[in-house]
Enzyme design. Structure first.
Site, PDB file in Angstrom:
ATOM      1  N   CYS A  11      60.176 -11.260 -55.877  1.00  0.00           N
ATOM      2  CA  CYS A  11      60.899 -11.922 -56.962  1.00  0.00           C
ATOM      3  C   CYS A  11      62.120 -12.635 -56.397  1.00  0.00           C
ATOM      4  O   CYS A  11      62.455 -12.482 -55.229  1.00  0.00           O
ATOM      5  CB  CYS A  11      61.326 -10.916 -58.015  1.00  0.00           C
ATOM      6  N   CYS A  14      64.780 -10.636 -54.621  1.00  0.00           N
ATOM      7  CA  CYS A  14      64.394 -10.127 -53.300  1.00  0.00           C
ATOM      8  C   CYS A  14      64.587 -11.212 -52.252  1.00  0.00           C
ATOM      9  O   CYS A  14      65.110 -10.970 -51.164  1.00  0.00           O
ATOM     10  CB  CYS A  14      62.935  -9.677 -53.299  1.00  0.00           C
TER      11      CYS A  14
END
Lengths: 85, 321
Positions: A11, A14
């Site tokens: 995501c 991250c």
């Protein structure tokens, strides 16, 4: 050399976390080996439920949300304590 | 207490920009300024306070607290904790697996996942500030009820067979994130980090929501809404839920739209059904959950929630008729 793993399904947070660590490491001149772990089994194995998680030399130091640049700098400065076997 | 934002909007829109009250553009700009300032100030203050007092609960803590409790305790506990646990929707998958791995029943896990996006302290305070505390309280009660009810139904139907098989095989490590220190400086830094994280995640949804609300407020005549969504139209509630499903926003981001629609005379149940549907049911969330749920369970989940939101909408409309 520090071995840093960013745990997360890929995501945005991250990716941002991984980028931040890379940038800070370059800034401070600390050699790091950065690894992105996306496999759910391995993420859970590390004890992380809120992603992104960060593991420095085998030790979980962060879970959930993008860490602050200051926190990242601290991981890079202090030699991470060896992980309990 | 919130009148200051109205006065600020008066000053900026009417005095400084020279717009005229009562004109479509004047009303829309006024609405935009008032809501943007009010929502972002409240958002920052609430998140900062929650962060400072460490009032937020992490998914890891929820897992520990809810695990191993009886159904009477675990369902209400899961939805209540869901309301105060902020997590990015990309964490839904590890969270889901982590709960099941701890032996938390599927129904309780789903109850948590239903309540969490619908209710959070920020949305509740802003809803109270714009539509009144009675509505805010009823919204919370309805959200908790839908969470518990939806979770229980999934449990009773024994839908574990529709959870992806690999989920049951994952074992979770018990490493714990080291506790941060408890000094004033650490608390302030943590609170600032929380504000940056949460505002960074939802600011765009809020901005779009306010722009939509402002557009509705200024440019769409009341007669349009009385004609299509008035109490005389029994299909308004299901339609509101249907419209909300593909739309994706944070609960806080929908509030300006809710505010504008309510002011135009759209019944409160219809509006809150739309809000719940936008916040809790969305395509991106379904795509993320698809990693752990088989399509049958996704479908059942959407059906149960849609039916529940329609029920809540009719209930509110009857209560406030």
């Amino acid at each position: 050399m520090l071995h840093i793993k960013v745990l997360g399904s890929g995501c945005r947070n991250c990716v941002n976390t991984a980028n931040l660590i890379e940038k800070k490491a370059a800034e401070l001149g600390v050699p790091v080996k950065l690894e992105k772990v996306t496999g759910m089994a391995e993420i859970m194995q590390a004890g992380v439920m809120s992603t992104p998680g960060v593991v420095v030399d085998g030790k979980l130091v962060h879970a959930g949300g993008v860490p602050s640049p200051k926190t990242v700098a601290e991981w890079l400065k202090t030699p991470a304590p060896s992980s309990p076997a | 207490m919130f009148a200051i934002f109205t006065r600020l909007a008066d000053l900026l829109a009417y005095r400084l920009m020279g717009l005229v009250p009562g004109t479509p553009l004047g009303e829309a700009v006024h609405f935009f300024i008032e809501d943007v300032t009010k929502i972002f100030v409240l958002l920052a203050v609430i998140v900062f306070a929650m962060g400072f007092f460490r009032a937020m609960v992490s998914p890891e803590q929820v897992r520990r607290i809810v695990g191993g409790r009886s159904g009477f305790v675990s369902y209400p506990l899961a939805v209540l904790l869901g309301a105060v646990t902020p997590f990015c929707s990309c964490s839904s998958v590890p969270l889901f697996i982590g709960f099941l791995e701890a032996g938390i029943p599927l129904g309780v896990t789903m109850a948590f996942l239903i309540a969490s996006p619908m209710i959070n302290e920020v949305a509740v305070v802003i809803l109270g500030a714009t539509l009144g505390w009675k509505i805010a309280l009823l919204y919370v009660a309805a959200g908790l009820l839908v969470g518990v009810g939806g979770g229980l139904l999934i449990q009773v139907l024994h839908l574990e067979k529709w959870v992806e098989d690999y989920v049951w095989k994952i074992r979770m490590g018990d490493a714990q994130v080291p506790q941060t220190e408890n000094t004033m400086a650490a608390r302030l830094a943590f609170a600032r980090g929380e504000v940056r994280e949460i505002v960074g995640r939802i600011w765009l949804y809020v901005l779009i929501g306010v722009a939509l609300g402002a557009g509705l407020h200024g440019f769409v005549p009341q007669s349009f809404f009385t004609r299509f969504t008035g109490a005389g139209n029994p299909f308004a509630v299901p339609l509101a839920v249907l419209i909300g499903v593909p739309l994706y926003s944070n609960a806080t981001g929908v509030i300006p739209v809710v505010e504008a629609l309510t002011a135009k005379g759209v019944p409160i149940g219809t509006v809150l059904a739309l809000m719940m549907s936008v916040a809790a049911l969305s395509l991106p969330e379904m795509i993320i959950l698809r990693k752990v749920l088989k399509p049958q369970l996704i479908g059942t989940f959407v059906l149960i929630l849609s039916a529940a939101f329609i029920g809540v909408g009719y209930m509110f409309n009857t209560l406030f008729a």
